[in-house]
Structures are given as structure tokens and as C-alpha cells.
Design a protein around this motif. Structure first.
Motif, PDB file in Angstrom:
ATOM      1  N   LYS A 226       0.811  -1.222   0.000  1.00  0.00           N
ATOM      2  CA  LYS A 226       0.000   0.000   0.000  1.00  0.00           C
ATOM      3  C   LYS A 226       0.845   1.274   0.000  1.00  0.00           C
ATOM      4  O   LYS A 226       0.534   2.258   0.688  1.00  0.00           O
ATOM      5  CB  LYS A 226      -0.957   0.001   1.211  1.00  0.00           C
ATOM      6  N   ILE A 227       1.921   1.249  -0.776  1.00  0.00           N
ATOM      7  CA  ILE A 227       2.761   2.435  -0.928  1.00  0.00           C
ATOM      8  C   ILE A 227       2.453   3.064  -2.294  1.00  0.00           C
ATOM      9  O   ILE A 227       2.612   2.432  -3.327  1.00  0.00           O
ATOM     10  CB  ILE A 227       4.252   2.086  -0.820  1.00  0.00           C
ATOM     11  N   GLY A 228       1.997   4.291  -2.272  1.00  0.00           N
ATOM     12  CA  GLY A 228       1.674   4.992  -3.512  1.00  0.00           C
ATOM     13  C   GLY A 228       2.923   5.498  -4.204  1.00  0.00           C
ATOM     14  O   GLY A 228       3.938   5.782  -3.564  1.00  0.00           O
ATOM     15  N   TYR A 229       2.835   5.606  -5.531  1.00  0.00           N
ATOM     16  CA  TYR A 229       3.969   6.092  -6.324  1.00  0.00           C
ATOM     17  C   TYR A 229       3.448   7.075  -7.366  1.00  0.00           C
ATOM     18  O   TYR A 229       2.533   6.759  -8.131  1.00  0.00           O
ATOM     19  CB  TYR A 229       4.671   4.926  -7.021  1.00  0.00           C
ATOM     20  N   ILE A 230       4.017   8.293  -7.385  1.00  0.00           N
ATOM     21  CA  ILE A 230       3.661   9.312  -8.375  1.00  0.00           C
ATOM     22  C   ILE A 230       4.934   9.820  -9.033  1.00  0.00           C
ATOM     23  O   ILE A 230       5.842  10.300  -8.346  1.00  0.00           O
ATOM     24  CB  ILE A 230       2.910  10.498  -7.738  1.00  0.00           C
ATOM     25  N   ALA A 231       5.008   9.710 -10.357  1.00  0.00           N
ATOM     26  CA  ALA A 231       6.139  10.253 -11.117  1.00  0.00           C
ATOM     27  C   ALA A 231       5.694  11.546 -11.792  1.00  0.00           C
ATOM     28  O   ALA A 231       4.662  11.573 -12.474  1.00  0.00           O
ATOM     29  CB  ALA A 231       6.618   9.247 -12.152  1.00  0.00           C
ATOM     30  N   VAL A 232       6.455  12.612 -11.610  1.00  0.00           N
ATOM     31  CA  VAL A 232       6.142  13.924 -12.189  1.00  0.00           C
ATOM     32  C   VAL A 232       7.265  14.279 -13.157  1.00  0.00           C
ATOM     33  O   VAL A 232       8.397  14.508 -12.747  1.00  0.00           O
ATOM     34  CB  VAL A 232       6.029  15.006 -11.096  1.00  0.00           C
TER      35      VAL A 232
END
Length: 420
Positions: A226-232
Motif C-alpha cells: 500500500k505504498i503509492g507512487y507518483i512520477a512527475v
């Protein structure tokens, strides 16, 4: 030709608008008809006689410059054997004027170059689909990442490739935005790119079709545990809204912690990065700028959407400008752990000044500071946890998450925080 180049430049400048930028646009003010109470007017009213005399000297110097330009134009008319393209000659004068500042971030844009610059802030443009960076010291332009399934990727362009020529013209040392504008063009046309690649003895020629490219500024998913990942990838006009949706969606999915990946992110819009930080930070200062007059502009968060779960932010040497504002604010507030390698180190602000003929200039106008008052220009953001990407992965267009040692370290940081 006499007088028309400089007089055209000055008349265009008189109709300019200031658009303050970190990499692109922040806000607009009218140059003509300033309010007498403006900071510029206040500074002018406080000038003494000595300053006034200096201004007179400057005007005399400008007259001398005009006389020399007229003389050079006469000599070109009389002796140069080839046909002269007046518009290119004029552009050369304007570009030379800005280049004389010796500032790699200040330059002149033709109408086409300025149009391409403005298009890029919207997140959609027509080009080859790749991000590039430039070494300020050497002027070398390097491919950071070709977009997956984009024209550059399909043609075989790789991360780390050096852009040697564009359409037959050497580009090392040229303004990066100017070079990018030459790579862009009408859909269906081709960009002729000459690449220097490590391990290859000769430059490599690529003829890459231009296509409409929608920059993938946000990609996100829920990882294991349950670790979120967002690449910008960039801070464009569309990014803040996409970022909010990503954070909110991961929250709804029950995330326990979050990794935000801004590696290889060259920057973007100040308003965008401040909007995104407003979603993450407690109430307080996000960033401030100071110009040569000591005028300070501040951006604040209101804490209405503060993020309160374990957070890690990934950076590297290609994380620049707005990316450094993001990482610097998170670090100063101790809101998350910065993981990776030291960022690029661009802590100055440019102003884009459009002219009445559709051209524009860009000049460095101020420095920016993190909430704790740090200016990171030529220094960068130092990570809390230093991890260099494995050498074998640096040429990969797509790195599997399980093989990405920097990402895996950030995930471990989140896991350790969850356990506490």
C-alpha cells in the motif's frame, strides 16, 4: 538597412509585458505606463544626481552603439559578396545583445521560437517526444528521456545521447529553448538530429518524424504494501490538477505512504509547483524570490490539504528549478525524506518579456529561496539519503521498478517510517 534593426528592437521593447518565470511563466505586469507608486518608480525617485549623470553616460554610449551598427551595416552592404537576409541579420543583432550578458539563461526568441516556448507550457506540442537537459558550463545538450512509444523512442534515441546537430546546425552552447524550438515543428515534417553516443566512433544521423506529443506529466500507481507512487515529469499547466487527482485516488485506495519521483524533471511553472506543494505542506511559506532591488515575492500554503503520511521524494542531477523548489520545501519542513543524488542547482528566476512584434527576450531577474532561506543556485538540493542509480540502468529508457535501486531505497524508507 540603417537604423532599422536597433530601432525595431527598442520600439518592440516599449510594448513589452513582463511574465516572470522559474522556467516558464509566473505572472504578468504591464511595462508601459507604470504606476508612479511601483517599486521601479520608487527606486527612480530615490536616485541622486550621480546616478542621473551615469544615465546620461549610458545614453551617450547607446548613441555610439547605434553609430557603430550603422557603420557595420554600411560595410556589409558594400563588401559582403552574398545576398543578405535582413531578418536573419536583425535576429543576429538581437541575439548577440542578449548573449553579451554572459548569462546562459538570458536570450532572444524569434516569433517562432517564442510560440514554441509558450506551447510547451500546455503539456501538448508537436515534436519528437523527448526531454533534454543542458550542461551550463560546457553547453552540451543531452537527451534525458525519450517518451515511451514516442517518435524519438521509436527511432532509437537513448538517454545520455548528446545532441550534436539539429537540421544540420551545431547546437552545443546554443540556448536550450531555442534548440528545442528547432526540434519542434509541423506534424508530418521531420527533425534531422545528429547524435553523439558513448561507444560509437562516429556521430549518428536520425531523421525523426514530428508528431503531436502529449507530455505525460503525471504517472501513478499503488505499489506493494500500500505504498503509492507518483512520477512527475514536468510542472506544466495540466500537472497540478493531475497531481491532486493522483494523490486523492491513492488516498482512496488506502495508501500508507507515498513516493514522489521528480528525477529527470527539468522544472516548469512556479504557480504549478506551489499549487502542488499546497496539497502537501503545513501552513507557511513555500518559496520566496528577491530581485536586485531587494523586492521580495512570497508564496504560501494554507494547510487545508496537508499530507500527513510517510513521504519520500526522489531526485537526481537532472531535477532542476521547480523540482528543486518542490524538494527544498519538503526538506525544510521535514515533511518527507529526500532520496537520490544532488539536484541540478538552478536557484534563479527568469523573466520572459514578449515584444509587440511577436518576439520575446528572456532575462534573469531574481533569485529564489527555500522556506529556510537557502538559495541553491550552482549547489543543488542535497538528499537526506544519497543513492546513485546503478550504472547499467542509466542508459535504459524504461527501468523496471524492482530493479530501480533508488526507488527501492525510497520504498524502504517509507516502510521504516510506517513501522515506527
Amino acid at each position: 538597412m540603417k537604423n532599422k534593426f536597433m530601432s525595431g528592437f527598442l520600439s518592440g521593447l516599449a510594448g513589452a509585458l513582463f511574465i516572470f518565470t522559474i522556467v516558464l511563466t509566473i505572472y504578468v505586469t504591464q511595462v508601459e505606463g507604470r504606476d508612479s507608486k511601483s517599486p521601479e518608480a520608487n527606486v527612480a525617485s530615490e536616485q541622486n544626481n550621480g546616478t542621473a549623470k551615469a544615465t546620461e553616460v549610458k545614453e551617450t554610449s547607446s548613441d555610439e552603439v547605434m553609430q557603430k551598427i550603422n557603420k557595420l551595416e554600411t560595410l556589409i552592404d558594400k563588401f559582403y559578396m552574398e545576398k543578405v537576409d535582413d531578418s536573419k541579420l536583425a535576429d543576429g543583432i538581437y541575439k548577440g545583445l542578449l548573449a553579451s550578458l554572459g548569462d546562459p539563461y538570458s536570450c532572444y526568441y524569434t516569433a517562432d521560437e517564442y510560440k514554441a516556448l509558450m506551447e510547451s507550457t500546455g503539456g501538448v506540442y508537436c515534436g519528437i517526444g523527448a526531454t533534454v537537459t543542458q550542461n551550463v558550463t560546457t553547453g552540451i545538450i543531452t537527451i534525458v528521456k525519450p517518451f515511451l512509444n514516442g517518435p524519438a523512442h521509436a527511432a532509437g534515441i537513448l538517454p545520455g545521447d548528446i545532441v550534436y546537430k539539429v537540421n544540420g546546425e551545431e547546437v552545443t552552447g546554443k540556448d536550450l529553448t531555442e534548440v528545442v524550438s528547432k526540434i519542434k515543428g509541423e506534424e508530418g515534417t521531420k527533425a534531422e538530429i545528429t547524435i553523439v553516443r558513448e561507444g560509437e566512433t562516429k556521430p549518428m544521423e536520425f531523421s525523426i518524424p514530428r508528431k503531436t506529443v502529449e507530455v505525460p506529466t503525471i504517472e501513478y500507481e499503488m505499489l506493494d504494501n500500500k505504498i503509492g507512487y507518483i512520477a512527475v515529469s514536468e510542472f506544466d499547466e495540466v500537472t497540478a490538477e493531475q497531481f491532486r487527482k493522483a494523490v486523492n485516488d491513492l488516498e482512496k485506495q488506502g495508501e500508507k505512504g507515498l513516493v514522489i519521483d521528480i528525477r529527470n524533471n527539468p522544472g516548469g511553472l512556479l504557480d504549478t509547483v506551489c499549487d502542488m506543494l499546497d496539497r502537501m505542506l503545513p501552513k507557511g511559506l513555500i518559496v520566496y524570490t528577491e530581485d536586485k532591488y531587494g523586492k521580495r515575492e512570497e508564496k504560501f500554503s494554507d494547510a487545508k490539504e496537508e499530507f500527513n503520511k510517510p513521504l519520500a521524494v526522489l531526485i537526481n542531477g537532472n531535477s532542476a528549478s521547480a523540482s528543486e523548489i518542490f524538494a527544498g520545501a519538503i526538506q525544510d519542513y521535514k515533511r518527507g525524506t529526500i532520496v537520490g543524488t544532488t539536484s541540478f542547482g538552478k536557484g534563479i528566476v527568469q523573466s520572459i518579456i514578449p515584444l509587440s512584434d511577436g518576439t520575446a527576450i528572456k532575462v534573469t531577474v531574481s533569485k529564489y529561496f527555500t522556506p529556510n532561506g537557502k538559495n541553491i543556485h550552482k549547489i543543488g538540493i542535497k538528499p537526506d539519503v544519497t543513492v546513485d542509480l546503478k550504472e547499467k540502468l542509466k542508459k535504459e529508457v524504461v527501468i523496471k521498478k524492482e530493479e530501480d535501486n533508488q526507488l527501492q531505497k525510497a520504498i524502504q524508507v517509507i516502510k521504516d517510517q510506517i513501522k515506527k
